[in-house]
Motif scaffolding. Structure first.
Motif, PDB file in Angstrom:
ATOM      1  N   PHE A 209     -51.250   2.095 -18.847  1.00 34.25           N
ATOM      2  CA  PHE A 209     -50.013   2.041 -19.607  1.00 34.25           C
ATOM      3  C   PHE A 209     -50.071   0.818 -20.517  1.00 34.25           C
ATOM      4  O   PHE A 209     -50.581  -0.221 -20.129  1.00 34.25           O
ATOM      5  N   CYS A 210     -49.522   0.967 -21.692  1.00 31.67           N
ATOM      6  CA  CYS A 210     -49.620  -0.144 -22.637  1.00 31.67           C
ATOM      7  C   CYS A 210     -48.245  -0.602 -23.105  1.00 31.67           C
ATOM      8  O   CYS A 210     -47.311   0.179 -23.192  1.00 31.67           O
ATOM      9  N   GLY A 211     -48.122  -1.884 -23.388  1.00 38.03           N
ATOM     10  CA  GLY A 211     -46.948  -2.487 -24.010  1.00 38.03           C
ATOM     11  C   GLY A 211     -45.609  -1.969 -23.553  1.00 38.03           C
ATOM     12  O   GLY A 211     -45.291  -1.966 -22.376  1.00 38.03           O
ATOM     13  N   CYS A 212     -44.836  -1.507 -24.518  1.00 38.15           N
ATOM     14  CA  CYS A 212     -43.471  -1.044 -24.243  1.00 38.15           C
ATOM     15  C   CYS A 212     -43.450   0.291 -23.515  1.00 38.15           C
ATOM     16  O   CYS A 212     -42.398   0.760 -23.100  1.00 38.15           O
ATOM     17  N   CYS A 213     -44.582   0.911 -23.365  1.00 38.84           N
ATOM     18  CA  CYS A 213     -44.640   2.253 -22.788  1.00 38.84           C
ATOM     19  C   CYS A 213     -44.863   2.258 -21.275  1.00 38.84           C
ATOM     20  O   CYS A 213     -45.197   3.278 -20.693  1.00 38.84           O
ATOM     21  N   ASN A 214     -44.706   1.100 -20.639  1.00 39.71           N
ATOM     22  CA  ASN A 214     -44.824   1.059 -19.189  1.00 39.71           C
ATOM     23  C   ASN A 214     -43.740   1.929 -18.572  1.00 39.71           C
ATOM     24  O   ASN A 214     -42.620   1.973 -19.061  1.00 39.71           O
ATOM     25  N   PRO A 215     -44.052   2.611 -17.480  1.00 39.52           N
ATOM     26  CA  PRO A 215     -43.026   3.459 -16.867  1.00 39.52           C
ATOM     27  C   PRO A 215     -41.898   2.632 -16.256  1.00 39.52           C
ATOM     28  O   PRO A 215     -42.141   1.610 -15.622  1.00 39.52           O
ATOM     29  N   GLY A 216     -40.673   3.088 -16.498  1.00 40.56           N
ATOM     30  CA  GLY A 216     -39.509   2.464 -15.896  1.00 40.56           C
ATOM     31  C   GLY A 216     -39.049   3.240 -14.684  1.00 40.56           C
ATOM     32  O   GLY A 216     -38.426   2.698 -13.786  1.00 40.56           O
ATOM     33  N   HIS A 217     -39.380   4.533 -14.661  1.00 45.04           N
ATOM     34  CA  HIS A 217     -39.017   5.399 -13.548  1.00 45.04           C
ATOM     35  C   HIS A 217     -40.174   6.346 -13.268  1.00 45.04           C
ATOM     36  O   HIS A 217     -40.851   6.800 -14.191  1.00 45.04           O
ATOM     37  N   ILE A 218     -40.387   6.649 -11.983  1.00 49.82           N
ATOM     38  CA  ILE A 218     -41.470   7.534 -11.566  1.00 49.82           C
ATOM     39  C   ILE A 218     -40.939   8.504 -10.526  1.00 49.82           C
ATOM     40  O   ILE A 218     -40.164   8.122  -9.654  1.00 49.82           O
ATOM     41  N   ALA A 219     -41.363   9.762 -10.620  1.00 47.27           N
ATOM     42  CA  ALA A 219     -41.035  10.775  -9.608  1.00 47.27           C
ATOM     43  C   ALA A 219     -42.335  11.466  -9.212  1.00 47.27           C
ATOM     44  O   ALA A 219     -43.157  11.796 -10.065  1.00 47.27           O
ATOM     45  N   ILE A 220     -42.517  11.679  -7.913  1.00 47.26           N
ATOM     46  CA  ILE A 220     -43.732  12.302  -7.387  1.00 47.26           C
ATOM     47  C   ILE A 220     -43.466  13.776  -7.109  1.00 47.26           C
ATOM     48  O   ILE A 220     -42.467  14.123  -6.482  1.00 47.26           O
ATOM     49  N   ARG A 221     -44.380  14.631  -7.549  1.00 42.37           N
ATOM     50  CA  ARG A 221     -44.257  16.066  -7.310  1.00 42.37           C
ATOM     51  C   ARG A 221     -44.957  16.439  -6.009  1.00 42.37           C
ATOM     52  O   ARG A 221     -45.766  15.674  -5.484  1.00 42.37           O
ATOM     53  N   ALA A 222     -44.662  17.612  -5.472  1.00 44.76           N
ATOM     54  CA  ALA A 222     -45.201  18.069  -4.190  1.00 44.76           C
ATOM     55  C   ALA A 222     -46.729  18.090  -4.178  1.00 44.76           C
ATOM     56  O   ALA A 222     -47.348  17.849  -3.147  1.00 44.76           O
ATOM     57  N   ASP A 223     -47.360  18.359  -5.336  1.00 43.90           N
ATOM     58  CA  ASP A 223     -48.821  18.434  -5.397  1.00 43.90           C
ATOM     59  C   ASP A 223     -49.482  17.066  -5.592  1.00 43.90           C
ATOM     60  O   ASP A 223     -50.692  16.965  -5.733  1.00 43.90           O
ATOM     61  N   GLY A 224     -48.686  15.994  -5.604  1.00 41.22           N
ATOM     62  CA  GLY A 224     -49.223  14.646  -5.774  1.00 41.22           C
ATOM     63  C   GLY A 224     -49.243  14.174  -7.217  1.00 41.22           C
ATOM     64  O   GLY A 224     -49.464  12.986  -7.472  1.00 41.22           O
ATOM     65  N   SER A 225     -49.030  15.078  -8.166  1.00 42.02           N
ATOM     66  CA  SER A 225     -48.936  14.645  -9.556  1.00 42.02           C
ATOM     67  C   SER A 225     -47.627  13.861  -9.701  1.00 42.02           C
ATOM     68  O   SER A 225     -46.761  13.908  -8.827  1.00 42.02           O
ATOM     69  N   PHE A 226     -47.506  13.114 -10.798  1.00 39.39           N
ATOM     70  CA  PHE A 226     -46.285  12.330 -10.954  1.00 39.39           C
ATOM     71  C   PHE A 226     -45.802  12.325 -12.396  1.00 39.39           C
ATOM     72  O   PHE A 226     -46.560  12.546 -13.334  1.00 39.39           O
ATOM     73  N   VAL A 227     -44.510  12.102 -12.531  1.00 43.42           N
ATOM     74  CA  VAL A 227     -43.822  12.120 -13.810  1.00 43.42           C
ATOM     75  C   VAL A 227     -43.311  10.707 -14.067  1.00 43.42           C
ATOM     76  O   VAL A 227     -42.834  10.035 -13.148  1.00 43.42           O
ATOM     77  N   THR A 228     -43.417  10.253 -15.314  1.00 39.75           N
ATOM     78  CA  THR A 228     -42.931   8.925 -15.662  1.00 39.75           C
ATOM     79  C   THR A 228     -41.954   8.999 -16.827  1.00 39.75           C
ATOM     80  O   THR A 228     -42.091   9.836 -17.715  1.00 39.75           O
ATOM     81  N   ALA A 229     -40.969   8.116 -16.802  1.00 40.45           N
ATOM     82  CA  ALA A 229     -40.093   7.884 -17.954  1.00 40.45           C
ATOM     83  C   ALA A 229     -40.385   6.467 -18.409  1.00 40.45           C
ATOM     84  O   ALA A 229     -40.364   5.532 -17.601  1.00 40.45           O
TER      85      ALA A 229
END
Length: 89
Positions: free
Chosen positions: A1-21
């Motif tokens: 992750f770079c600069g201002c684009c660091n994740p502020g929120h993270i959610a984990i999916r059942a398959d282990g993948s993850f979503v970031t805001a």
């Protein structure tokens, strides 16, 4: 992750993948369990220009739920189905 684009929120999916805001730009991305980038769930163009603080959740059906504080709503994003191309390609 770079600069201002660091994740502020993270959610984990059942398959282990993850979503970031991201904390700087109103953008939501998805990554595989090893951290490899899979794609953009929602880009900056889908949110108001001055929105900050997108919060995330993932439901039991794998949908990405995003709290849009500017609109005061929960936005639901569903993975697009893959449609096979004619001829199998």
């Amino acid at each position: 992750f770079c600069g201002c684009c660091n994740p502020g929120h993270i959610a984990i999916r059942a398959d282990g993948s993850f979503v970031t805001a991201e904390k700087g730009l109103p953008r939501v991305k998805i990554y595989d369990p090893a951290g490899g980038f899979l794609g953009v769930v929602a880009g900056c163009e889908q949110f108001a220009e001055d929105v900050v603080g997108l919060d995330l959740a993932v439901d039991s059906r794998g949908r990405v739920l995003v709290l849009d504080p500017k609109k005061g709503t929960i936005r639901i994003f569903v993975e697009k189905a893959t449609v096979p191309k004619p001829g199998g390609g």
